[in-house]
Write a protein that holds these residues in place. Structure first.
Motif, PDB file in Angstrom:
ATOM      1  N   ASP A 175      23.305 -16.851   7.806  1.00 26.72           N
ATOM      2  CA  ASP A 175      22.881 -17.998   7.180  1.00 26.72           C
ATOM      3  C   ASP A 175      21.632 -18.725   7.795  1.00 26.72           C
ATOM      4  OD1 ASP A 175      24.390 -18.769   9.222  1.00 26.72           O
ATOM      5  OD2 ASP A 175      25.435 -20.550   8.415  1.00 26.72           O
ATOM      6  N   SER A 176      21.287 -18.165   8.952  1.00 25.66           N
ATOM      7  CA  SER A 176      20.120 -18.746   9.682  1.00 25.66           C
ATOM      8  C   SER A 176      18.782 -18.377   8.916  1.00 25.66           C
ATOM      9  CB  SER A 176      20.187 -18.343  11.173  1.00 25.66           C
ATOM     10  OG  SER A 176      19.778 -16.780  11.177  1.00 25.66           O
ATOM     11  N   TYR A 177      17.716 -19.307   9.376  1.00 24.33           N
ATOM     12  CA  TYR A 177      16.597 -19.072   8.671  1.00 24.33           C
ATOM     13  C   TYR A 177      15.459 -19.727   9.505  1.00 24.33           C
ATOM     14  CZ  TYR A 177      16.829 -23.549   6.458  1.00 24.33           C
ATOM     15  OH  TYR A 177      17.046 -25.121   6.053  1.00 24.33           O
ATOM     16  N   TYR A 178      14.333 -19.197   9.533  1.00 27.75           N
ATOM     17  CA  TYR A 178      13.234 -19.692  10.370  1.00 27.75           C
ATOM     18  C   TYR A 178      11.806 -19.490   9.981  1.00 27.75           C
ATOM     19  CZ  TYR A 178      16.967 -19.346  13.935  1.00 27.75           C
ATOM     20  OH  TYR A 178      18.031 -19.642  14.788  1.00 27.75           O
ATOM     21  N   GLY A 179      11.051 -20.331  10.119  1.00 29.65           N
ATOM     22  CA  GLY A 179       9.625 -20.212   9.361  1.00 29.65           C
ATOM     23  C   GLY A 179       9.031 -18.987   9.522  1.00 29.65           C
ATOM     24  N   ALA A 180       9.510 -18.333  10.843  1.00 24.54           N
ATOM     25  CA  ALA A 180       8.507 -17.024  11.215  1.00 24.54           C
ATOM     26  C   ALA A 180       9.623 -15.643  10.808  1.00 24.54           C
ATOM     27  CB  ALA A 180       8.154 -17.205  12.762  1.00 24.54           C
ATOM     28  N   ARG A 181      10.497 -15.942   9.844  1.00 21.17           N
ATOM     29  CA  ARG A 181      11.143 -14.843   9.647  1.00 21.17           C
ATOM     30  C   ARG A 181      11.094 -14.641   8.135  1.00 21.17           C
ATOM     31  NH1 ARG A 181      17.019 -14.860  11.652  1.00 21.17           N
ATOM     32  NH2 ARG A 181      15.734 -14.920  13.593  1.00 21.17           N
ATOM     33  N   GLY A 182      10.870 -13.186   7.746  1.00 20.08           N
ATOM     34  CA  GLY A 182      11.022 -13.011   6.231  1.00 20.08           C
ATOM     35  C   GLY A 182      11.446 -11.711   6.153  1.00 20.08           C
ATOM     36  N   PHE A 183      11.001 -10.935   5.119  1.00 17.61           N
ATOM     37  CA  PHE A 183      11.517  -9.707   4.965  1.00 17.61           C
ATOM     38  C   PHE A 183      10.404  -8.702   4.300  1.00 17.61           C
ATOM     39  CE2 PHE A 183      12.230 -10.931   0.726  1.00 17.61           C
ATOM     40  CZ  PHE A 183      12.094  -9.832  -0.200  1.00 17.61           C
ATOM     41  N   ARG A 184      10.417  -7.767   4.759  1.00 19.28           N
ATOM     42  CA  ARG A 184       9.607  -6.702   4.120  1.00 19.28           C
ATOM     43  C   ARG A 184      10.327  -5.711   3.214  1.00 19.28           C
ATOM     44  NH1 ARG A 184       4.660  -5.851   6.975  1.00 19.28           N
ATOM     45  NH2 ARG A 184       4.851  -7.170   8.836  1.00 19.28           N
ATOM     46  N   GLY A 185       9.595  -5.218   1.977  1.00 18.62           N
ATOM     47  CA  GLY A 185      10.203  -4.331   1.127  1.00 18.62           C
ATOM     48  C   GLY A 185       9.328  -3.126   0.839  1.00 18.62           C
ATOM     49  N   LEU A 186      10.187  -2.231   0.053  1.00 19.72           N
ATOM     50  CA  LEU A 186       9.312  -1.045  -0.447  1.00 19.72           C
ATOM     51  C   LEU A 186       9.521  -0.713  -1.872  1.00 19.72           C
ATOM     52  CD1 LEU A 186      11.620   1.568  -0.551  1.00 19.72           C
ATOM     53  CD2 LEU A 186      11.018   1.713   1.957  1.00 19.72           C
ATOM     54  N   LEU A 187       8.666   0.041  -2.536  1.00 17.53           N
ATOM     55  CA  LEU A 187       9.099   0.406  -4.106  1.00 17.53           C
ATOM     56  C   LEU A 187       8.605   1.882  -4.067  1.00 17.53           C
ATOM     57  CD1 LEU A 187       9.345  -0.952  -6.792  1.00 17.53           C
ATOM     58  CD2 LEU A 187       6.961  -1.225  -6.911  1.00 17.53           C
ATOM     59  N   LYS A 188       9.429   2.707  -4.578  1.00 18.49           N
ATOM     60  CA  LYS A 188       9.191   3.926  -4.954  1.00 18.49           C
ATOM     61  C   LYS A 188       8.696   3.870  -6.499  1.00 18.49           C
ATOM     62  CE  LYS A 188      12.193   5.483  -1.542  1.00 18.49           C
ATOM     63  NZ  LYS A 188      13.150   6.313  -0.856  1.00 18.49           N
ATOM     64  N   VAL A 189       7.742   4.760  -6.632  1.00 17.09           N
ATOM     65  CA  VAL A 189       7.016   4.863  -7.939  1.00 17.09           C
ATOM     66  C   VAL A 189       6.980   6.095  -8.414  1.00 17.09           C
ATOM     67  CG1 VAL A 189       4.936   4.303  -9.228  1.00 17.09           C
ATOM     68  CG2 VAL A 189       5.751   2.760  -7.643  1.00 17.09           C
ATOM     69  N   THR A 243       5.873   5.930  -2.121  1.00 17.63           N
ATOM     70  CA  THR A 243       6.300   4.928  -1.720  1.00 17.63           C
ATOM     71  C   THR A 243       5.154   3.951  -1.281  1.00 17.63           C
ATOM     72  OG1 THR A 243       8.103   6.285  -0.582  1.00 17.63           O
ATOM     73  CG2 THR A 243       7.766   3.976   0.139  1.00 17.63           C
ATOM     74  N   PHE A 244       5.294   2.814  -2.000  1.00 21.26           N
ATOM     75  CA  PHE A 244       4.562   1.604  -1.353  1.00 21.26           C
ATOM     76  C   PHE A 244       5.446   0.714  -0.564  1.00 21.26           C
ATOM     77  CE2 PHE A 244       2.289   2.645  -5.372  1.00 21.26           C
ATOM     78  CZ  PHE A 244       1.109   1.768  -5.273  1.00 21.26           C
ATOM     79  N   CYS A 245       4.726   0.247   0.602  1.00 23.12           N
ATOM     80  CA  CYS A 245       5.295  -0.743   1.271  1.00 23.12           C
ATOM     81  C   CYS A 245       4.541  -1.969   1.665  1.00 23.12           C
ATOM     82  CB  CYS A 245       5.802   0.051   2.784  1.00 23.12           C
ATOM     83  SG  CYS A 245       6.853  -0.740   3.694  1.00 23.12           S
ATOM     84  N   ASP A 246       5.246  -2.979   1.897  1.00 25.87           N
ATOM     85  CA  ASP A 246       4.460  -4.050   2.734  1.00 25.87           C
ATOM     86  C   ASP A 246       3.759  -3.915   3.942  1.00 25.87           C
ATOM     87  OD1 ASP A 246       5.085  -6.383   0.851  1.00 25.87           O
ATOM     88  OD2 ASP A 246       7.024  -6.331   1.576  1.00 25.87           O
ATOM     89  N   CYS A 247       2.462  -3.969   3.790  1.00 23.49           N
ATOM     90  CA  CYS A 247       1.517  -3.527   5.130  1.00 23.49           C
ATOM     91  C   CYS A 247       0.968  -4.953   5.787  1.00 23.49           C
ATOM     92  CB  CYS A 247       0.636  -2.306   4.587  1.00 23.49           C
ATOM     93  SG  CYS A 247       1.439  -0.903   4.115  1.00 23.49           S
ATOM     94  N   SER A 248       1.385  -5.931   5.368  1.00 19.50           N
ATOM     95  CA  SER A 248       0.848  -6.947   6.000  1.00 19.50           C
ATOM     96  C   SER A 248       1.296  -7.044   7.389  1.00 19.50           C
ATOM     97  CB  SER A 248       1.435  -8.442   5.379  1.00 19.50           C
ATOM     98  OG  SER A 248       2.652  -8.232   5.657  1.00 19.50           O
ATOM     99  N   ASP A 280       0.687  -1.237   0.015  1.00 19.43           N
ATOM    100  CA  ASP A 280       0.032  -0.086  -0.146  1.00 19.43           C
ATOM    101  C   ASP A 280       0.959   1.257  -0.019  1.00 19.43           C
ATOM    102  OD1 ASP A 280      -2.235   1.560  -0.067  1.00 19.43           O
ATOM    103  OD2 ASP A 280      -2.911   1.145   2.118  1.00 19.43           O
ATOM    104  N   VAL A 281       0.328   2.473  -0.407  1.00 18.00           N
ATOM    105  CA  VAL A 281       1.108   3.553  -0.281  1.00 18.00           C
ATOM    106  C   VAL A 281       1.118   3.880   0.996  1.00 18.00           C
ATOM    107  CG1 VAL A 281       1.232   6.322  -1.168  1.00 18.00           C
ATOM    108  CG2 VAL A 281       0.146   4.182  -2.734  1.00 18.00           C
ATOM    109  N   ILE A 282       2.341   4.507   1.399  1.00 20.12           N
ATOM    110  CA  ILE A 282       2.736   5.045   2.655  1.00 20.12           C
ATOM    111  C   ILE A 282       3.104   6.341   2.860  1.00 20.12           C
ATOM    112  CG2 ILE A 282       2.730   2.595   3.885  1.00 20.12           C
ATOM    113  CD1 ILE A 282       5.718   3.319   3.807  1.00 20.12           C
TER     114      ILE A 282
END
Length: 189
Positions: free
Chosen positions: A175-189, A76-81, A64-66
């Motif tokens: 190098d670690s990873y977990y089922g509850a860890r991801g990442f959020r991103g943003l996009l400028k338009v 600026t759009f960003c992950d808003c989940s 969504d636009v933030i």
């Protein structure tokens, strides 16, 4: 994924624009004073950005636009989940970390996925700002954030979450990873 075409069919374009418009209208508090028509016009002239937004949506980010930067003329759009996007979890930090794993390699890394999607990973500061704007994100999950070079050089990476009414910043081996860890991103338009 490197050969993946970064275009959408006209039907896919209309579908993602419809999703984005509905979310935009539902959450006007995130972007007061911004008109959807200006954003939609911009997206029609930048189909690769629309593709990136579609990827953000497909992986569970709920973009969504933030904000709007008047000086640069960019939205600026960003992950808003509420939680770290489900389709971007169980990944290590970057390609170097992925390659260093001898066993049980995850499918990808946060840095690689962001690049493939054409988006930027959030910094710690941006994560904190998003927390203030949206309130209480990553209550059950965590999100990798861009790691300062001096920490990454030593093999670490940082991630954030929100617990006890506070944003916490942690470290882990890249190098670690977990089922509850991801990442959020943003996009400028």
């Amino acid at each position: 994924m490197e050969n993946k075409q970064r275009t959408l069919t006209p039907e896919q374009q209309e579908e993602i624009l419809s999703i984005l418009k509905k979310r935009f209208e539902k959450h006007m508090d995130r972007h007061e004073g911004i008109e959807w028509s200006a954003i939609e016009d911009r997206l029609h002239t930048q189909p690769e950005k629309l593709w990136s937004l579609s990827e953000m949506e497909r992986t569970g980010g709920e973009p969504d636009v933030i904000g709007y930067d008047a000086e640069l003329g960019e939205y600026t759009f960003c992950d808003c989940s509420a939680e770290s996007p489900k389709g971007r979890r169980s990944i290590c930090y970057d390609h170097e970390a992925l390659e260093s794993r001898k066993q049980h390699k995850p499918e990808n890394s946060a840095v690689n996925m962001a690049a493939e999607m054409g988006i930027e990973m959030l910094t710690e500061e941006q994560f904190r700002e998003l927390q203030q704007k949206l309130g209480k994100i990553d209550n059950k999950t965590s999100s990798w954030v861009l790691t300062p070079p001096n920490i990454r050089k030593l093999g670490g990476a940082i991630f954030c979450d929100y617990r006890y009414d506070t944003v916490f910043v942690y470290h882990n081996g890249a190098d670690s990873y977990y089922g509850a860890r991801g990442f959020r991103g943003l996009l400028k338009v």
